[in-house]
Design an enzyme around this catalytic site. Structure first.
Site, PDB file in Angstrom:
ATOM      1  N   THR A 145       9.191 -37.205  20.268  1.00  0.00           N
ATOM      2  CA  THR A 145       8.751 -38.392  21.001  1.00  0.00           C
ATOM      3  C   THR A 145       9.910 -39.030  21.766  1.00  0.00           C
ATOM      4  OG1 THR A 145       7.033 -38.827  19.376  1.00  0.00           O
ATOM      5  CG2 THR A 145       7.729 -40.681  20.735  1.00  0.00           C
ATOM      6  N   SER A 151       2.315 -39.778  23.429  1.00  0.00           N
ATOM      7  CA  SER A 151       1.104 -38.973  23.304  1.00  0.00           C
ATOM      8  C   SER A 151       1.096 -37.773  24.252  1.00  0.00           C
ATOM      9  CB  SER A 151      -0.129 -39.844  23.576  1.00  0.00           C
ATOM     10  OG  SER A 151      -0.245 -40.858  22.604  1.00  0.00           O
ATOM     11  N   ILE A 176      12.159 -41.622  15.792  1.00  0.00           N
ATOM     12  CA  ILE A 176      12.557 -40.401  15.097  1.00  0.00           C
ATOM     13  C   ILE A 176      12.960 -40.764  13.669  1.00  0.00           C
ATOM     14  CG2 ILE A 176      14.037 -38.380  15.150  1.00  0.00           C
ATOM     15  CD1 ILE A 176      12.090 -38.850  17.601  1.00  0.00           C
ATOM     16  N   LEU A 252       3.638 -30.582  14.306  1.00  0.00           N
ATOM     17  CA  LEU A 252       2.819 -31.791  14.249  1.00  0.00           C
ATOM     18  C   LEU A 252       1.539 -31.548  13.461  1.00  0.00           C
ATOM     19  CD1 LEU A 252       3.092 -33.329  17.840  1.00  0.00           C
ATOM     20  CD2 LEU A 252       4.309 -34.002  15.762  1.00  0.00           C
ATOM     21  N   GLU A 376       1.911 -39.070  14.893  1.00  0.00           N
ATOM     22  CA  GLU A 376       1.263 -37.750  14.800  1.00  0.00           C
ATOM     23  C   GLU A 376      -0.123 -37.768  15.462  1.00  0.00           C
ATOM     24  OE1 GLU A 376       3.663 -36.397  14.074  1.00  0.00           O
ATOM     25  OE2 GLU A 376       4.630 -36.990  12.224  1.00  0.00           O
TER      26      GLU A 376
END
Length: 397
Positions: A145, A151, A176, A252, A376
């Site tokens: 991310t 997303s 993170i 993920l 996630e």
């Protein structure tokens, strides 16, 4: 006030298993669950209110979880336990009954960092990192991310360019887990050849991690922002078999699977706290549990926990059989997280004014689950995944 003992809670827990789901578990699965439950009762429950209040992640718990055998526990070889997906799910459930932040460590270490190395790394990388990570002696993190790419990971800006036999990484990552205490971070970056993954030692020149704070959720865990300022790595740091977004998305999905189970722990603990309190607390000369409105709340909680447990168990059996489809993971992540946060919030109402104190778990679980429903894959992203599956039409853009 009457007193409900730990033995009473076990009896109430059995009574709450209306569908007899416990009978669907093997003796081995129950043993794994019970082992983790004992650890949570002894190590996490007595301390979690203080850890949460002080925004403290107990770093020593990494090696303790390693000794428990739950780090990368469904991976095979390299010091990993090689347990089933269902056993891993039960471990995640019991840990999140303690706190989502502690379960998140299990996820970041095992499902994200370790699974990336196990699935996409070279034999040398596996031998170098996985045994120590399974013991909790080496902590890993996972950098996908970014500040402007959550997303939509395909829009990541972090770039790795070739420079002779080396790679030079530049960019930023955000949200993170563990990067300030980790020894390595799996960094995903764009290259001229598409997305690639790299094992980045956190002491590498140009690697900078800072803690994101203050937070009102997941306070007993660590989330960070990473800045990569021309971090130079040899080609041996690249995960050789990871090409494109398939690499990070596979990790993920491992993490999302654990969430399906984990949030049930937060929901169950919230329900049990509310049930215990409602049996002890007298109002208008009888226990709160004796009122119709309270019983409706408790019944609604049990129904959703039971349905969520069946969904998690079915998903786990599919995973163990090797037939689990990613869209089925979205079903579980979306449903169980959404219902768990409703249960935590409703449980808090039964506690009345006392429910805002850290002496009681539901408000802490509810706050944590605000994060769990975001990472996630948000509710919206999983809704669109399922919408595309149902209609055949992608609606992401």
């Amino acid at each position: 006030m009457t007193t409900v003992t730990a033995s009473d809670i076990e009896t109430l827990r059995e009574t709450s298993d209306i569908l007899g789901i416990d009978a669907l578990l093997t003796d081995e699965e129950k043993a794994t669950r019970d082992k983790v439950r004992v650890f949570v009762d002894a190590r996490i429950r007595p301390n979690i209110a203080e850890w949460y209040d002080k925004a403290h992640f107990p770093l020593e718990i990494a090696t303790e979880l390693g000794e428990l055998g739950v780090l990368g526990m469904y991976l095979h070889g390299y010091g990993c336990a090689g347990r089933s997906a269902v056993e891993y799910g039960l471990a995640a459930l019991e840990l999140e009954a303690g706190d989502s932040g502690l379960r998140t460590f299990l996820s970041v270490q095992g499902s994200l960092a370790m699974s990336s190395i196990h699935k996409w790394g070279s034999e040398e990388q596996k031998q170098q990192w996985l045994p120590g990570m399974a013991k909790g002696e080496i902590i890993g993190s996972f950098g996908l991310t970014e500040p402007t790419a959550g997303s939509d990971p395909s829009s990541m800006k972090t770039f790795a360019r070739r420079d002779g036999d080396d790679w030079v990484l530049t960019g930023s990552k955000r949200w993170i887990g563990l990067a300030t205490v980790a020894q390595l971070t799996i960094i995903w970056a764009q290259t001229d050849e598409g997305v690639r993954g790299f094992i980045v030692p956190t002491d590498a020149p140009g690697f900078h991690a800072t803690v994101l704070e203050p937070k009102l959720s997941m306070r007993a865990s660590i989330q960070t922002e990473i800045h990569l300022d021309d971090v130079r790595l040899p080609d041996s740091a690249r995960l050789p078999d990871a090409r494109g977004l398939r690499g990070p998305l596979s990790a993920l999905n491992e993490a999302r699977y654990g969430i399906i189970w984990g949030v049930l722990g937060a929901a169950r603990d919230s329900y049990e706290e509310a049930l215990r309190y409602s049996l002890e607390r007298l109002q208008f000369d009888k226990p709160l549990a004796g009122y119709q409105l309270t019983q409706q709340k408790l019944v609604d909680m049990v129904l959703e926990i039971q349905k969520g447990a069946l969904l998690a168990l079915h998903t786990g059996r599919l995973k163990d059989a090797g037939t689990l489809d990613p869209v089925q993971i979205s079903v579980g992540k979306l449903n169980n997280t959404r219902e768990a946060i409703k249960i935590a919030r409703e449980a808090r109402t039964i506690l009345g004014g006392n429910g805002i104190l850290l002496d009681y778990s539901p408000i802490r679980h509810a706050a944590n689950l605000e994060s769990v429903r975001t990472y996630e894959g948000t509710d919206e992203v999983h809704t669109l995944i399922l919408g595309q599956h149902i209609t055949g039409i992608g609606a992401f853009r």
